[in-house]
Design an enzyme around this catalytic site. Structure first.
Site, short mmCIF file in Angstrom:
data_model
loop_
_atom_site.label_atom_id
_atom_site.label_comp_id
_atom_site.label_asym_id
_atom_site.label_seq_id
_atom_site.Cartn_x
_atom_site.Cartn_y
_atom_site.Cartn_z
N LYS A 214 0.69 -1.12 -0.32
CA LYS A 214 -0.34 0.00 0.12
C LYS A 214 0.52 1.29 0.07
O LYS A 214 1.94 1.29 0.55
CB LYS A 214 -0.99 0.38 1.31
N THR A 247 -7.38 10.48 7.54
CA THR A 247 -6.97 9.14 6.92
C THR A 247 -6.29 8.17 7.81
O THR A 247 -6.07 7.06 7.52
CB THR A 247 -5.76 9.35 6.11
N GLY A 249 -6.52 4.85 10.42
CA GLY A 249 -7.27 3.50 10.55
C GLY A 249 -8.18 2.57 8.41
O GLY A 249 -8.42 2.50 8.39
N THR A 250 -7.05 4.10 7.45
CA THR A 250 -7.66 3.36 5.99
C THR A 250 -6.57 2.17 5.73
O THR A 250 -7.38 1.47 4.83
CB THR A 250 -6.88 4.04 5.23
N GLY A 251 -5.54 1.71 6.00
CA GLY A 251 -4.98 0.01 5.98
C GLY A 251 -5.75 -0.64 6.61
O GLY A 251 -5.45 -2.08 5.96
N CYS A 252 -6.50 -0.78 8.32
CA CYS A 252 -7.47 -2.28 8.79
C CYS A 252 -8.46 -1.99 7.47
O CYS A 252 -9.28 -3.02 7.23
CB CYS A 252 -7.82 -1.30 9.49
N1 LIG Z 1 -4.49 10.71 1.20
C1 LIG Z 1 -5.30 9.30 0.58
N2 LIG Z 1 -6.73 9.19 -0.76
C2 LIG Z 1 -6.69 8.28 -1.22
N3 LIG Z 1 -6.73 6.99 -0.50
C3 LIG Z 1 -5.00 7.22 0.59
C4 LIG Z 1 -4.55 8.05 1.30
N4 LIG Z 1 -4.22 7.73 1.70
C5 LIG Z 1 -4.27 6.41 2.25
N5 LIG Z 1 -4.55 6.31 1.19
C6 LIG Z 1 -5.41 4.91 0.75
O1 LIG Z 1 -5.62 4.29 1.65
C7 LIG Z 1 -5.12 2.28 2.01
C8 LIG Z 1 -3.83 2.39 3.14
O2 LIG Z 1 -3.05 2.45 3.11
P1 LIG Z 1 -1.83 2.98 3.76
O3 LIG Z 1 -2.31 4.32 4.25
O4 LIG Z 1 -0.98 2.69 3.18
O5 LIG Z 1 -1.89 1.86 4.95
P2 LIG Z 1 -1.77 1.50 6.37
O6 LIG Z 1 -2.85 2.94 6.29
O7 LIG Z 1 -1.63 0.61 6.73
O8 LIG Z 1 -0.86 2.58 6.97
C9 LIG Z 1 -4.89 1.92 -0.06
O9 LIG Z 1 -5.06 1.53 -0.50
C10 LIG Z 1 -4.25 3.54 -0.21
O10 LIG Z 1 -4.51 3.58 -0.97
C1 LIG Z 2 -5.00 -1.11 17.29
C2 LIG Z 2 -5.00 -0.71 16.07
N1 LIG Z 2 -5.02 -1.28 15.12
C3 LIG Z 2 -3.98 -0.60 14.28
C4 LIG Z 2 -3.39 0.16 13.97
C5 LIG Z 2 -3.18 0.83 12.23
O1 LIG Z 2 -3.40 2.38 11.82
P1 LIG Z 2 -3.01 3.26 11.43
O2 LIG Z 2 -1.83 2.69 10.82
O3 LIG Z 2 -4.16 3.18 10.57
O4 LIG Z 2 -3.32 4.67 12.61
C6 LIG Z 2 -3.63 1.27 15.17
N2 LIG Z 2 -3.63 2.34 14.82
N3 LIG Z 2 -4.38 0.53 15.87
MG LIG Z 3 -2.43 5.41 7.03
#
Ligand SMILES: Nc1ncnc2c1ncn2[C@@H]1O[C@H](COP(=O)(O)OP(=O)(O)O)[C@@H](O)[C@H]1O
Ligand SMILES: Cc1ncc(COP(=O)(O)O)c(N)n1
Ligand SMILES: [Mg+2]
Length: 535
Positions: A214, A247, A249-252
């Site tokens: 991601k 943003t 929690g996008t990954g979860c």
């Molecule tokens: N500002 C944003 N606009 C659109 N999509 C986003 C944005 N930030 C993250 N994403 C998307 O959200 C999903 C989670 O990505 P990411 O943020 O890299 O993961 P994590 O939350 O695990 O760090 C991916 O599909 C990414 O492309």
């Molecule tokens: C309990 C828990 N699980 C997962 C994430 C990761 O999410 P993020 O990368 O958006 O902070 C988090 N912050 N807290």
């Molecule tokens: Mg993120």
């Protein structure tokens, strides 16, 4: 009230568990042989940490699954004290108790997909591995959460080797962000899309069937780019980058949305693409919401339901994206499959239909009205608008979201006069002239077809793909294609690539099937596949 005994107090827990498994087998047999199959709800088990701020972790997974119409059970691995500023403290649940939660859920409930988030100790990874061997599920999605967006450590480097040895070889998908991909690869720097592509191929060698790296945190990137690798092909998935602090929690949420789509029966690639769209839509909707005072805000997973309430239909602005998968009911088909119209509509929206039209040519008026009222409740619970075919009286009486009329029904300008400015009006059109008239009359969209020959409508002239193209190019209104469309030809229809063709309307492809929910999710996945670009 008699308190329930703890599982440890129940003698011979294994016997209970074997009994449950036997029940499960029996249930599956009943389910496969009767219409109860349609009422089974797809099920994701989330094994993750609790986020007190409810933007990420278990809370994000519950909301995402709810938004996608999927049941979500939860095994909590850690409790975090967390808000929009960061993570203030973490309390890890002992592995023995994680194991008990896993067994409680897996021995009793029909879990389709397991999704993992924060796994903060090697012991927890090991008990999970053990439980998944004992209670196999259809798919395992591993989000290897290590560091929160705020930079706080959620699982230390010691879990990396046990993740690699025990969990990744069982996984159907692993979804590292840039930092996690780098950690899995011994600190390899990841700064460009080409680095991400390389990382995806290397992580694939650790045993997961598919990898999604991601790129939410990719510096200097105008788009949000993720890399998907299925062991053969690399795909670059792009969406616009939403400028927002919200943003967290996008990954979860991405991983749980993928799990929810897999649970509904989508293929892996369709599930990934649909989920990326879901995140983009939710971020766009939530970009200005203001929760907390820190730098990382949560977003609103249930935006679709909310946007419907404030909606469109009360504000007088129709959302053409609703035309994506348009379900039109047919009482003959429902009778043939021995199900009620309401059951059919429920299954269609649970499977992914984005708008429903009730088309009852022979029903008694009073019965029609009752059915329409129940269907509106079902549709609105899923954020889906409901239209009535032809019968303006019924639409007014049940306060439906709108009406669809044909060329020999009441003219659209009269319908507009009767329904007022805020309801949705659709008109069936075969020619450019009819499309022009629909626009003049104040319709919101047109239905164009039959694209292919169909039995649903007697003596219906087929316009073919060429006729559809002509009408789409001429129409000032969004178009939904109709007539003989099913999951084998839907991609060809959407493939004409004219921007105001917004979706397909179907009757038999959903309702002349044994399992409407499955037919709807398959068709939805096909449409997502056909309409999302990949490089
Ligand atoms: N500002 C944003 N606009 C659109 N999509 C986003 C944005 N930030 C993250 N994403 C998307 O959200 C999903 C989670 O990505 P990411 O943020 O890299 O993961 P994590 O939350 O695990 O760090 C991916 O599909 C990414 O492309
Ligand atoms: C309990 C828990 N699980 C997962 C994430 C990761 O999410 P993020 O990368 O958006 O902070 C988090 N912050 N807290
Ligand atoms: Mg993120």
């Amino acid at each position: 009230m008699v308190p329930l005994p703890l599982i440890s107090q129940i003698p011979k827990f294994n016997q209970v568990s074997r009994f449950c498994m036997a029940m499960k087998k029996q249930e599956e047999m009943v389910v496969a042989s009767s219409d109860r199959y349609e009422t089974r709800i797809p099920h994701v088990l989330s094994v993750a940490g609790s986020d007190s701020g409810a933007g990420a972790g278990i809370q994000a997974d519950l909301k995402t699954c709810a938004a996608r119409g999927v049941y979500c059970s939860t095994v909590i691995t850690a409790i975090t004290a967390q808000n929009t500023v960061g993570v203030q403290d973490v309390n890890i649940v002992p592995e023995g108790f994680v194991s008990k939660q896993l067994k409680s859920v897996l021995s009793d409930m029909q879990v389709d997909v397991v999704k993992t988030g924060m796994l903060p100790s090697t012991g927890i990874v090991q008990v999970l591995h053990q439980c998944l061997k004992e209670f196999p599920v259809r798919a395992l999605v591993v989000d290897p959460v290590m560091v929160s967006t705020s930079g706080d450590v959620l699982a230390g480097p010691t879990i990396i080797s046990v993740l690699q040895e025990e969990l990744l070889p069982m996984a159907d998908l692993v979804t590292p962000n840039l930092k996690e991909a780098s950690a899995l690869l011994g600190g390899m720097p990841l700064k460009t899309i080409s680095d991400m592509r390389h990382a995806a191929t290397l992580i694939h060698q650790m045993g997961s069937k598919n990898v999604l790296v991601k790129g939410g945190d990719l510096p200097d990137s105008l788009d949000a780019v993720d890399i998907f690798f299925d062991g053969k092909d690399l795909h670059e998935l792009r969406s616009s980058r939403i400028k927002s602090r919200n943003t967290h929690g996008t990954g979860c949420s991405l991983a749980s949305c993928i799990s929810a789509e897999l649970a509904k029966g989508s293929s892996m690639f369709s599930a990934v693409k649909a989920s990326k769209q879901f995140i983009e839509r939710a971020l766009r909707y939530s970009k200005d919401i203001n929760i907390g005072h820190g730098p990382q805000g949560p977003f609103d997973h249930l935006c679709r339901l909310k946007s419907r309430e404030q909606s469109s239909y009360s504000q007088g602005c129709f959302n053409p994206t609703d035309l994506f998968l348009y379900a039109v009911t047919d009482s003959g088909m429902n009778e043939r499959w021995d199900r009620s119209i309401t059951d059919a509509v429920k299954a269609a929206v649970e499977g992914g239909a984005t708008i429903v039209q009730i088309r009852e040519k022979d029903a008694k008026t009073r019965d029609f009205l009752e059915v329409a009222k129940s269907c509106i409740k079902i549709c609105h619970a899923h954020g889906v608008p409901l239209l009535i075919n032809d019968r303006i009286d019924i639409a007014l009486a049940c306060d439906a979201d709108g009406v669809h009329v044909g060329q020999s029904d009441i003219p659209a300008h009269e319908v507009r006069r009767l329904l007022g400015p805020n309801k949705v009006i659709g008109v069936s059109c075969k020619t450019m002239e009819q499309a022009e008239q629909a626009w003049i009359d104040g319709a919101d969209y047109i239905g164009c077809g039959g694209v292919y020959p169909t039995n649903t409508k007697a003596n219906n002239l087929t316009v073919g793909i060429d006729g559809l193209k002509r009408v789409c190019l001429a129409s000032k209104l969004p178009v939904v294609a109709i007539g003989g469309i099913n999951h084998t030809n839907a991609a060809a229809v959407m493939g004409i690539g004219i921007p105001n063709l917004r979706g397909v309307a179907v009757v038999s492809a959903l309702f002349d099937r044994q399992c409407v929910l499955e037919a709807a999710s398959k068709l939805h996945a096909t449409l997502v596949e056909a309409t999302t670009s990949n490089v």
